[in-house]
Write a protein that holds these residues in place. Sequence first.
Motif, PDB file in Angstrom:
ATOM      1  N   UNK A 124     -41.332  81.484   9.103  1.00 36.62           N
ATOM      2  CA  UNK A 124     -42.431  82.444   9.307  1.00 36.62           C
ATOM      3  C   UNK A 124     -43.422  82.373   8.142  1.00 36.62           C
ATOM      4  N   UNK A 125     -42.875  82.296   6.935  1.00 34.71           N
ATOM      5  CA  UNK A 125     -43.730  82.207   5.750  1.00 34.71           C
ATOM      6  C   UNK A 125     -44.548  80.916   5.792  1.00 34.71           C
ATOM      7  N   UNK A 126     -43.929  79.835   6.154  1.00 36.81           N
ATOM      8  CA  UNK A 126     -44.614  78.547   6.243  1.00 36.81           C
ATOM      9  C   UNK A 126     -45.718  78.601   7.294  1.00 36.81           C
ATOM     10  N   UNK A 127     -45.460  79.234   8.432  1.00 41.72           N
ATOM     11  CA  UNK A 127     -46.482  79.368   9.467  1.00 41.72           C
ATOM     12  C   UNK A 127     -47.669  80.194   8.962  1.00 41.72           C
ATOM     13  N   UNK A 128     -47.385  81.278   8.267  1.00 40.96           N
ATOM     14  CA  UNK A 128     -48.454  82.102   7.700  1.00 40.96           C
ATOM     15  C   UNK A 128     -49.241  81.307   6.667  1.00 40.96           C
ATOM     16  N   UNK A 129     -48.535  80.616   5.796  1.00 47.39           N
ATOM     17  CA  UNK A 129     -49.182  79.802   4.773  1.00 47.39           C
ATOM     18  C   UNK A 129     -50.057  78.728   5.405  1.00 47.39           C
ATOM     19  N   UNK A 130     -49.526  78.057   6.418  1.00 50.43           N
ATOM     20  CA  UNK A 130     -50.301  77.024   7.115  1.00 50.43           C
ATOM     21  C   UNK A 130     -51.551  77.637   7.750  1.00 50.43           C
ATOM     22  N   UNK A 131     -51.411  78.809   8.337  1.00 49.75           N
ATOM     23  CA  UNK A 131     -52.553  79.467   8.971  1.00 49.75           C
ATOM     24  C   UNK A 131     -53.606  79.846   7.927  1.00 49.75           C
ATOM     25  N   UNK A 132     -53.169  80.342   6.779  1.00 52.92           N
ATOM     26  CA  UNK A 132     -54.108  80.693   5.710  1.00 52.92           C
ATOM     27  C   UNK A 132     -54.819  79.448   5.193  1.00 52.92           C
ATOM     28  N   UNK A 133     -54.058  78.398   4.942  1.00 51.77           N
ATOM     29  CA  UNK A 133     -54.650  77.179   4.403  1.00 51.77           C
ATOM     30  C   UNK A 133     -55.526  76.453   5.415  1.00 51.77           C
ATOM     31  N   UNK A 134     -55.369  76.769   6.700  1.00 50.41           N
ATOM     32  CA  UNK A 134     -56.200  76.162   7.734  1.00 50.41           C
ATOM     33  C   UNK A 134     -57.515  76.919   7.944  1.00 50.41           C
TER      34      UNK A 134
END
Length: 190
Positions: A124-134
């Motif tokens: 979940x954290x990785x998905x959030x991080x990926x979404x922020x960085x995208x």
Amino acid sequence: MGNKELHAMYSIDDIDIEKLDKETVMEKLMELYTEKVYLLAYSFVKDRSLAEDISQEVFLKVFKYLDSFRAEATLKSWIYRITVNTSKDFLKKRSLKQLLLENSWLENVKGTESTETAFLTANRYEELLQAILALPMKYRVVIVLYYFYDVKINEISSVIELNTNTVKTRLSRGRELLRRRIVAKEGEVL
């Protein structure tokens, strides 16, 4: 001495750059802000070694220009502004396609959770991080400063040199983009 102990001893406001020698001020600033500068640079370049290079350059600039600091902003805001500008300069020189996102933020997932719970939390954290960085850069920088660094809107305005209403708008639009991406991702069938 750890960062928490240093924060207990010194806050950025306690550092009187006029009374202390430049090396002592720099030592305190680096102890307080090395990790934050690195993470802010990382949010721009998405690469560990590049973020380290930018962090070093930021502190070289802070050292070089410390004598000319006019206290029109806080030292914290000034350091973040240097970090943002140095990161932007770097991105102008390099193609974004050359930068790779590493999963370094998840390397230290530890605790008493079960392996399955730890994996789901990390995922979940990785998905959030990926979404922020995208997110587009103009939204990403505001989101990162506001949520990861607890920088107030007026300070963000100073750091990125935009008026506060523009910062508020970008924060709102960035949150909405994140929400849409997360909802769309959760709606996908795995």
